[in-house]
Design a protein around this motif. Structure first.
Motif, PDB file in Angstrom:
ATOM      1  N   LEU A 168      48.822  25.539  11.722  1.00 19.13           N
ATOM      2  CA  LEU A 168      47.594  24.898  12.196  1.00 19.13           C
ATOM      3  C   LEU A 168      46.747  24.416  11.021  1.00 19.13           C
ATOM      4  CD1 LEU A 168      46.405  27.195  15.146  1.00 19.13           C
ATOM      5  CD2 LEU A 168      47.309  24.868  15.286  1.00 19.13           C
ATOM      6  N   ALA A 169      46.658  25.231   9.970  1.00 19.19           N
ATOM      7  CA  ALA A 169      45.884  24.845   8.794  1.00 19.19           C
ATOM      8  C   ALA A 169      46.451  23.571   8.162  1.00 19.19           C
ATOM      9  CB  ALA A 169      45.869  25.984   7.776  1.00 19.19           C
TER      10      ALA A 169
ATOM     11  N   PHE B 152      35.993  21.432  12.550  1.00 17.53           N
ATOM     12  CA  PHE B 152      35.891  21.566  14.002  1.00 17.53           C
ATOM     13  C   PHE B 152      37.274  21.443  14.651  1.00 17.53           C
ATOM     14  CE2 PHE B 152      31.306  19.914  13.736  1.00 17.53           C
ATOM     15  CZ  PHE B 152      30.786  21.197  13.748  1.00 17.53           C
ATOM     16  N   LEU B 153      38.074  20.504  14.141  1.00 15.99           N
ATOM     17  CA  LEU B 153      39.426  20.326  14.665  1.00 15.99           C
ATOM     18  C   LEU B 153      40.262  21.587  14.451  1.00 15.99           C
ATOM     19  CD1 LEU B 153      41.677  18.535  15.826  1.00 15.99           C
ATOM     20  CD2 LEU B 153      42.128  17.739  13.496  1.00 15.99           C
ATOM     21  N   LEU B 154      40.189  22.166  13.271  1.00 15.99           N
ATOM     22  CA  LEU B 154      40.938  23.388  12.963  1.00 15.99           C
ATOM     23  C   LEU B 154      40.530  24.523  13.901  1.00 15.99           C
ATOM     24  CD1 LEU B 154      42.747  25.208  11.174  1.00 15.99           C
ATOM     25  CD2 LEU B 154      40.761  25.503   9.672  1.00 15.99           C
ATOM     26  N   LEU B 155      39.242  24.731  14.083  1.00 17.65           N
ATOM     27  CA  LEU B 155      38.752  25.839  14.898  1.00 17.65           C
ATOM     28  C   LEU B 155      39.077  25.634  16.371  1.00 17.65           C
ATOM     29  CD1 LEU B 155      35.318  26.325  13.100  1.00 17.65           C
ATOM     30  CD2 LEU B 155      37.335  27.797  12.924  1.00 17.65           C
ATOM     31  N   LEU B 156      38.953  24.386  16.842  1.00 18.86           N
ATOM     32  CA  LEU B 156      39.294  24.104  18.231  1.00 18.86           C
ATOM     33  C   LEU B 156      40.790  24.298  18.458  1.00 18.86           C
ATOM     34  CD1 LEU B 156      38.635  23.112  21.068  1.00 18.86           C
ATOM     35  CD2 LEU B 156      38.817  20.756  20.217  1.00 18.86           C
ATOM     36  N   ALA B 157      41.618  23.822  17.526  1.00 19.83           N
ATOM     37  CA  ALA B 157      43.065  23.981  17.663  1.00 19.83           C
ATOM     38  C   ALA B 157      43.448  25.449  17.682  1.00 19.83           C
ATOM     39  CB  ALA B 157      43.772  23.257  16.513  1.00 19.83           C
ATOM     40  N   TYR B 158      42.791  26.259  16.872  1.00 18.87           N
ATOM     41  CA  TYR B 158      43.064  27.702  16.845  1.00 18.87           C
ATOM     42  C   TYR B 158      42.756  28.316  18.206  1.00 18.87           C
ATOM     43  CZ  TYR B 158      43.227  32.491  15.065  1.00 18.87           C
ATOM     44  OH  TYR B 158      43.553  33.805  14.863  1.00 18.87           O
TER      45      TYR B 158
ATOM     46  N   ARG C   7      38.962  16.101  -2.205  1.00 21.42           N
ATOM     47  CA  ARG C   7      38.784  15.426  -0.930  1.00 21.42           C
ATOM     48  C   ARG C   7      38.648  16.440   0.215  1.00 21.42           C
ATOM     49  NH1 ARG C   7      36.383  11.704  -2.092  1.00 21.42           N
ATOM     50  NH2 ARG C   7      36.527  11.128   0.116  1.00 21.42           N
ATOM     51  N   PRO C   8      38.058  16.016   1.331  1.00 22.64           N
ATOM     52  CA  PRO C   8      37.779  16.939   2.444  1.00 22.64           C
ATOM     53  C   PRO C   8      38.986  17.693   2.973  1.00 22.64           C
ATOM     54  CG  PRO C   8      36.578  14.889   2.755  1.00 22.64           C
ATOM     55  CD  PRO C   8      37.467  14.680   1.564  1.00 22.64           C
ATOM     56  N   CYS C   9      40.164  17.055   2.970  1.00 23.42           N
ATOM     57  CA  CYS C   9      41.330  17.717   3.560  1.00 23.42           C
ATOM     58  C   CYS C   9      41.651  19.036   2.866  1.00 23.42           C
ATOM     59  CB  CYS C   9      42.543  16.784   3.548  1.00 23.42           C
ATOM     60  SG  CYS C   9      43.241  16.486   1.914  1.00 23.42           S
ATOM     61  N   TRP C  10      41.358  19.125   1.559  1.00 25.52           N
ATOM     62  CA  TRP C  10      41.656  20.354   0.829  1.00 25.52           C
ATOM     63  C   TRP C  10      40.702  21.482   1.207  1.00 25.52           C
ATOM     64  CZ3 TRP C  10      46.225  20.570  -1.170  1.00 25.52           C
ATOM     65  CH2 TRP C  10      46.847  19.390  -1.572  1.00 25.52           C
ATOM     66  N   PHE C  11      39.459  21.133   1.531  1.00 27.42           N
ATOM     67  CA  PHE C  11      38.527  22.149   2.007  1.00 27.42           C
ATOM     68  C   PHE C  11      38.932  22.655   3.380  1.00 27.42           C
ATOM     69  CE2 PHE C  11      35.880  19.895  -1.127  1.00 27.42           C
ATOM     70  CZ  PHE C  11      35.399  20.979  -1.853  1.00 27.42           C
ATOM     71  N   VAL C  12      39.423  21.745   4.227  1.00 33.17           N
ATOM     72  CA  VAL C  12      39.919  22.159   5.535  1.00 33.17           C
ATOM     73  C   VAL C  12      41.123  23.078   5.374  1.00 33.17           C
ATOM     74  CG1 VAL C  12      40.931  21.356   7.709  1.00 33.17           C
ATOM     75  CG2 VAL C  12      39.030  20.093   6.672  1.00 33.17           C
ATOM     76  N   LEU C  13      42.019  22.709   4.450  1.00 34.26           N
ATOM     77  CA  LEU C  13      43.174  23.571   4.174  1.00 34.26           C
ATOM     78  C   LEU C  13      42.714  24.936   3.655  1.00 34.26           C
ATOM     79  CD1 LEU C  13      46.280  23.675   4.137  1.00 34.26           C
ATOM     80  CD2 LEU C  13      46.173  22.919   1.757  1.00 34.26           C
ATOM     81  N   GLY C  14      41.660  24.940   2.831  1.00 39.89           N
ATOM     82  CA  GLY C  14      41.120  26.197   2.331  1.00 39.89           C
ATOM     83  C   GLY C  14      40.552  27.064   3.444  1.00 39.89           C
ATOM     84  N   ALA C  15      39.870  26.427   4.414  1.00 39.30           N
ATOM     85  CA  ALA C  15      39.360  27.180   5.562  1.00 39.30           C
ATOM     86  C   ALA C  15      40.510  27.774   6.361  1.00 39.30           C
ATOM     87  CB  ALA C  15      38.510  26.268   6.442  1.00 39.30           C
ATOM     88  N   GLY C  16      41.586  26.998   6.511  1.00 39.39           N
ATOM     89  CA  GLY C  16      42.763  27.517   7.191  1.00 39.39           C
ATOM     90  C   GLY C  16      43.387  28.672   6.427  1.00 39.39           C
ATOM     91  N   ALA C  17      43.343  28.584   5.085  1.00 39.65           N
ATOM     92  CA  ALA C  17      43.875  29.669   4.259  1.00 39.65           C
ATOM     93  C   ALA C  17      43.070  30.954   4.448  1.00 39.65           C
ATOM     94  CB  ALA C  17      43.871  29.257   2.789  1.00 39.65           C
ATOM     95  N   ILE C  18      41.753  30.809   4.655  1.00 38.89           N
ATOM     96  CA  ILE C  18      40.917  31.986   4.919  1.00 38.89           C
ATOM     97  C   ILE C  18      41.337  32.653   6.223  1.00 38.89           C
ATOM     98  CG2 ILE C  18      38.568  32.741   5.485  1.00 38.89           C
ATOM     99  CD1 ILE C  18      37.554  30.609   3.535  1.00 38.89           C
ATOM    100  N   LEU C  19      41.594  31.836   7.256  1.00 37.16           N
ATOM    101  CA  LEU C  19      42.079  32.391   8.523  1.00 37.16           C
ATOM    102  C   LEU C  19      43.435  33.073   8.339  1.00 37.16           C
ATOM    103  CD1 LEU C  19      41.179  29.601  11.119  1.00 37.16           C
ATOM    104  CD2 LEU C  19      40.184  31.890  10.969  1.00 37.16           C
ATOM    105  N   LEU C  20      44.285  32.451   7.537  1.00 37.68           N
ATOM    106  CA  LEU C  20      45.607  33.040   7.283  1.00 37.68           C
ATOM    107  C   LEU C  20      45.477  34.381   6.554  1.00 37.68           C
ATOM    108  CD1 LEU C  20      48.683  32.955   7.217  1.00 37.68           C
ATOM    109  CD2 LEU C  20      48.531  31.539   5.156  1.00 37.68           C
TER     110      LEU C  20
ATOM    111  N   THR D  74      42.855  15.532   8.826  1.00 38.97           N
ATOM    112  CA  THR D  74      41.635  15.178   8.107  1.00 38.97           C
ATOM    113  C   THR D  74      41.901  14.073   7.096  1.00 38.97           C
ATOM    114  OG1 THR D  74      40.838  17.457   8.338  1.00 38.97           O
ATOM    115  CG2 THR D  74      39.759  16.082   6.691  1.00 38.97           C
ATOM    116  N   ALA D  75      42.998  14.186   6.350  1.00 37.98           N
ATOM    117  CA  ALA D  75      43.343  13.166   5.363  1.00 37.98           C
ATOM    118  C   ALA D  75      43.606  11.824   6.026  1.00 37.98           C
ATOM    119  CB  ALA D  75      44.567  13.614   4.560  1.00 37.98           C
ATOM    120  N   PHE D  76      44.377  11.815   7.108  1.00 35.84           N
ATOM    121  CA  PHE D  76      44.662  10.565   7.812  1.00 35.84           C
ATOM    122  C   PHE D  76      43.400  10.000   8.458  1.00 35.84           C
ATOM    123  CE2 PHE D  76      49.060  11.750   7.274  1.00 35.84           C
ATOM    124  CZ  PHE D  76      49.733  10.540   7.273  1.00 35.84           C
ATOM    125  N   GLY D  77      42.552  10.881   8.987  1.00 33.90           N
ATOM    126  CA  GLY D  77      41.302  10.414   9.593  1.00 33.90           C
ATOM    127  C   GLY D  77      40.397   9.746   8.585  1.00 33.90           C
ATOM    128  N   GLU D  78      40.311  10.319   7.395  1.00 37.32           N
ATOM    129  CA  GLU D  78      39.475   9.726   6.351  1.00 37.32           C
ATOM    130  C   GLU D  78      40.025   8.358   5.936  1.00 37.32           C
ATOM    131  OE1 GLU D  78      37.523  11.052   2.096  1.00 37.32           O
ATOM    132  OE2 GLU D  78      39.587  11.666   2.533  1.00 37.32           O
TER     133      GLU D  78
END
Length: 302
Positions: free
Chosen positions: A220-221, A196-202, A259-272, A228-232
């Motif tokens: 952004l990714a 959600f943070l990634l999509l909102l920031a975009y 860990r979740p941060c890598w999935f978030v990074l992967g979602a950002g990679a899809i956008l990239l 995400t990593a710091f939040g966890e």
């Protein structure tokens, strides 16, 4: 008046476009949003939901409501990155499915409480995480009720567009509700919050700066993954007194899980990747900023 039959067909058939013609993209989206509900039904029928089947179904329906909310929010960034205008056709299907799964989530909770409405009401008002979840559901109902062509015409495009911004508070409320009911293992709530943070920031970056370059998307990714990593790590440090640096360092250990941060990074990679693939897509006219006025008349979901 001549457009009414086509619009009626499009409304009655989720797999058709606005002219009433079959749309493979919308058909795939429609089948996709039905699949989790069908799987929950199969699990229930086969006895695969465990000793507390209703509780398991409650959790699965809520989880899919949050996942589909993330998919709904991802449509516009992906459409913008690819300049693929047809992708917008699935947003209403995804958005309405969020409301449907949230409604199923509430209905199953009421079933678990034997449809004792007074008891359900008292439980909701006495438990903060249920209050938060119910507020998110009420906002989804508003978004769903105003997603039709008729409501867009009644409200007017500017007012309706402002109303649709409720989706961002809904995402925040859903994340908090998910966190609070997950108790010890918050891996998936952390993951969804990061998405959600990634999509909102975009979306915010796009509004402030216009079209995003591949470098900005990559930045952004990376920032969303770090957050995400710091939040966890912060969550576990506060909730169970786990060492902050130890939890943070676990993101670099792949022995047990990713860990979740890598999935978030992967979602950002899809956008990239989508942004890099843009030259291969068919040109869709003027830039997204120039098409805002034209898009305002097109119905969209949360």
């Amino acid at each position: 008046m001549t457009q009414l039959p086509a619009l009626s067909i499009a409304f009655m058939s989720p797999w058709t476009d606005r002219t009433g013609r079959f749309s493979p993209l919308k058909c795939a989206a429609f089948i996709g949003v039905l699949a989790p509900a069908a799987w929950i039904a199969i699990e229930a029928q086969q006895g695969w939901l465990g000793a507390r089947p209703v509780t398991a179904a409650i959790h699965q329906s809520g989880l899919w409501a949050v996942r589909l909310l993330a998919m709904t929010l991802a449509v516009t960034p992906l459409r913008s990155a690819l300049r693929w205008s047809k992708l917008i056709a699935v947003r209403r299907i995804l958005g309405v499915s969020v409301l449907a799964y949230a409604g199923l989530h509430l209905l199953l909770y009421m079933l678990d409480q034997h449809f004792d409405i007074a008891h359900v009401g008292s439980e909701i008002v006495s438990r903060i995480y249920l209050v938060i979840g119910f507020l998110a559901f009420c906002a989804l109902c508003i978004l769903g009720a105003t997603s039709t062509d008729g409501m867009i015409a009644r409200l007017g495009a500017p007012r309706w567009t402002r109303l649709q911004q409720l989706v961002y508070p809904v995402a925040a409320l859903a994340s908090v509700h998910f966190f609070m009911q997950s108790k010890l293992d918050v891996s998936e709530p952390i993951l969804m919050a990061g998405l959600f943070l990634l999509l909102l920031a975009y979306r915010l970056e796009q509004r402030w700066r216009g079209d995003l370059s591949p470098w900005r998307v990559a930045g952004l990714a990376a920032l969303a993954a770090l957050a995400t990593a710091f939040g966890e790590a912060l969550w576990y440090a506060v909730s169970v007194r786990a060492p902050f640096l130890l939890v943070l360092g676990a993101n670099l250990d792949f022995s047990f899980t990713v860990r979740p941060c890598w999935f978030v990074l992967g979602a950002g990679a899809i956008l990239l990747i989508a942004r890099l693939l843009r030259p291969l897509m068919t040109p869709a006219g003027p830039s997204p900023r120039g098409r805002i006025g034209a898009m305002s008349a097109y119905p969209k979901t949360p």
